[in-house]
Structures are given as structure tokens and as C-alpha cells.
Design a protein around this motif. Sequence first.
Motif, PDB file in Angstrom:
ATOM      1  N   GLY A 141      52.457  28.004  46.309  1.00 14.18           N
ATOM      2  CA  GLY A 141      53.263  28.731  46.624  1.00 14.18           C
ATOM      3  C   GLY A 141      53.731  29.144  48.005  1.00 14.18           C
ATOM      4  N   GLU A 142      55.011  29.918  48.098  1.00 12.85           N
ATOM      5  CA  GLU A 142      55.393  29.964  49.392  1.00 12.85           C
ATOM      6  C   GLU A 142      55.053  31.317  50.216  1.00 12.85           C
ATOM      7  N   SER A 143      54.646  32.019  49.338  1.00  9.82           N
ATOM      8  CA  SER A 143      53.982  33.372  49.843  1.00  9.82           C
ATOM      9  C   SER A 143      52.617  33.611  49.363  1.00  9.82           C
ATOM     10  N   GLU A 144      51.864  34.800  50.006  1.00  9.19           N
ATOM     11  CA  GLU A 144      50.764  35.221  49.702  1.00  9.19           C
ATOM     12  C   GLU A 144      50.611  35.719  48.051  1.00  9.19           C
ATOM     13  N   SER A 145      51.842  36.519  47.920  1.00  8.82           N
ATOM     14  CA  SER A 145      51.927  37.063  46.540  1.00  8.82           C
ATOM     15  C   SER A 145      51.931  35.776  45.319  1.00  8.82           C
ATOM     16  N   GLU A 146      52.567  34.899  45.683  1.00 12.89           N
ATOM     17  CA  GLU A 146      52.992  33.715  44.868  1.00 12.89           C
ATOM     18  C   GLU A 146      51.470  33.020  44.735  1.00 12.89           C
ATOM     19  N   ILE A 147      50.764  32.648  45.661  1.00 12.59           N
ATOM     20  CA  ILE A 147      49.335  32.163  45.757  1.00 12.59           C
ATOM     21  C   ILE A 147      48.207  33.170  44.769  1.00 12.59           C
ATOM     22  N   ALA A 148      48.357  34.557  44.960  1.00 10.94           N
ATOM     23  CA  ALA A 148      47.751  35.480  44.231  1.00 10.94           C
ATOM     24  C   ALA A 148      47.895  35.291  42.671  1.00 10.94           C
ATOM     25  N   LYS A 149      49.343  35.307  42.340  1.00 15.75           N
ATOM     26  CA  LYS A 149      49.529  34.926  40.983  1.00 15.75           C
ATOM     27  C   LYS A 149      48.922  33.885  40.576  1.00 15.75           C
ATOM     28  N   ALA A 150      48.826  32.532  41.310  1.00 20.11           N
ATOM     29  CA  ALA A 150      48.504  31.428  40.747  1.00 20.11           C
ATOM     30  C   ALA A 150      47.039  31.511  40.638  1.00 20.11           C
ATOM     31  N   ILE A 151      46.465  32.208  41.691  1.00 22.05           N
ATOM     32  CA  ILE A 151      44.902  32.254  41.412  1.00 22.05           C
ATOM     33  C   ILE A 151      44.928  33.224  40.203  1.00 22.05           C
ATOM     34  N   SER A 152      45.395  34.151  39.941  1.00 23.47           N
ATOM     35  CA  SER A 152      45.186  34.839  38.813  1.00 23.47           C
ATOM     36  C   SER A 152      45.280  34.217  37.412  1.00 23.47           C
ATOM     37  N   GLU A 153      46.392  33.278  37.568  1.00 23.99           N
ATOM     38  CA  GLU A 153      46.344  32.341  36.129  1.00 23.99           C
ATOM     39  C   GLU A 153      45.523  31.361  35.978  1.00 23.99           C
ATOM     40  N   ALA A 154      45.058  30.962  37.363  1.00 24.80           N
ATOM     41  CA  ALA A 154      43.689  29.837  37.265  1.00 24.80           C
ATOM     42  C   ALA A 154      42.529  30.663  36.621  1.00 24.80           C
ATOM     43  N   LYS A 155      42.209  31.849  36.939  1.00 26.27           N
ATOM     44  CA  LYS A 155      41.129  32.576  36.486  1.00 26.27           C
ATOM     45  C   LYS A 155      41.196  32.832  34.978  1.00 26.27           C
ATOM     46  N   GLU A 156      42.486  33.025  34.402  1.00 26.52           N
ATOM     47  CA  GLU A 156      42.685  33.217  33.160  1.00 26.52           C
ATOM     48  C   GLU A 156      42.346  31.995  32.355  1.00 26.52           C
ATOM     49  N   LEU A 157      42.741  30.707  32.874  1.00 32.38           N
ATOM     50  CA  LEU A 157      42.708  29.432  32.258  1.00 32.38           C
ATOM     51  C   LEU A 157      41.109  29.366  32.132  1.00 32.38           C
ATOM     52  N   LEU A 158      40.294  29.326  33.353  1.00 32.64           N
ATOM     53  CA  LEU A 158      38.963  29.385  33.332  1.00 32.64           C
ATOM     54  C   LEU A 158      38.274  30.319  32.216  1.00 32.64           C
ATOM     55  N   GLU A 159      38.627  31.576  32.173  1.00 30.37           N
ATOM     56  CA  GLU A 159      37.983  32.523  31.274  1.00 30.37           C
ATOM     57  C   GLU A 159      38.224  32.055  29.497  1.00 30.37           C
ATOM     58  N   LYS A 160      39.555  31.392  29.539  1.00 31.86           N
ATOM     59  CA  LYS A 160      39.884  30.990  28.209  1.00 31.86           C
ATOM     60  C   LYS A 160      39.006  29.828  27.871  1.00 31.86           C
ATOM     61  N   ALA A 161      38.600  28.727  28.882  1.00 32.59           N
ATOM     62  CA  ALA A 161      37.807  27.808  28.767  1.00 32.59           C
ATOM     63  C   ALA A 161      36.307  28.173  28.256  1.00 32.59           C
ATOM     64  N   GLY A 162      36.008  29.304  28.574  1.00 32.37           N
ATOM     65  CA  GLY A 162      34.521  29.713  27.788  1.00 32.37           C
ATOM     66  C   GLY A 162      33.500  29.320  28.856  1.00 32.37           C
TER      67      GLY A 162
END
Length: 127
Positions: A85-106
Amino acid sequence: MKLEIVTPTGPIFSGEVKSVTFPGAEGEFGVLPEHASLVSLLEAGVIDIEKTDGTKESIVIDSGYVKVDEEKTLVVVEGAVPIIGESESEIAKAISEAKELLEKAGNSDMAIASVEAKVEAAAKTRF
């Protein structure tokens, strides 16, 4: 060395790299150009990429496999989220999506916490 990371929905990364570190089923391992051929299962975690220009990129994956040969490394995963991401907010959004991915992976809470810590540490070095 050419690195390709693909998911069922399409490619996530394709380019020349200096090195890459994978979250293997037996633990993390690194690959450099002209690495011996191998195939390995990948667990949920972070793929750390060092590009030929010296920049670094991290991609969170849930599970898959990697096929390495001397010229090319191919990664096939169920899901992946680049931490870019180009900004801290874009990085924060990517981190949030990554956490969701890991939670779905069980995966276990301990594994998720470990990956979250690694991703957030990598993101902090960018800003």
C-alpha cells in the motif's frame, strides 16, 4: 530467479527476485537462484520476498504448495493477501484482510497470532 504466486482467482505476484522465504510444513525455508529442485507443502504464514532492486514484499497465504527448480519457483495457494500500500491506511486494510484469510483457514490462535505479529512488524518497517 522468476517467482510466480497464483491462487484459484489468478496471479498474485510474478517477477524476478533475489530471494524468497516460505512458511513450509516443516518450518520456514529460503530459496535463492539456482536452488536445487524441490516440492513442499506450505502452511498458513508469510512469504517474504526480496526483489532484485532490493525492495521487500510480504504476502500472507493460507495453504498450498511450492515447486522450486533452478530457474523458476511456482507457488500455488488457496488464498493470498499482499501486504502492500502507499499509505498506512492501505497497509492497515491489507493487514485486516490477511487476518480474515487466516481465520477462515481455521488455524490455531497461536499460529494466527504469530503471523499477525510478523505481518505487523513488516508493515512498520515500511513507514
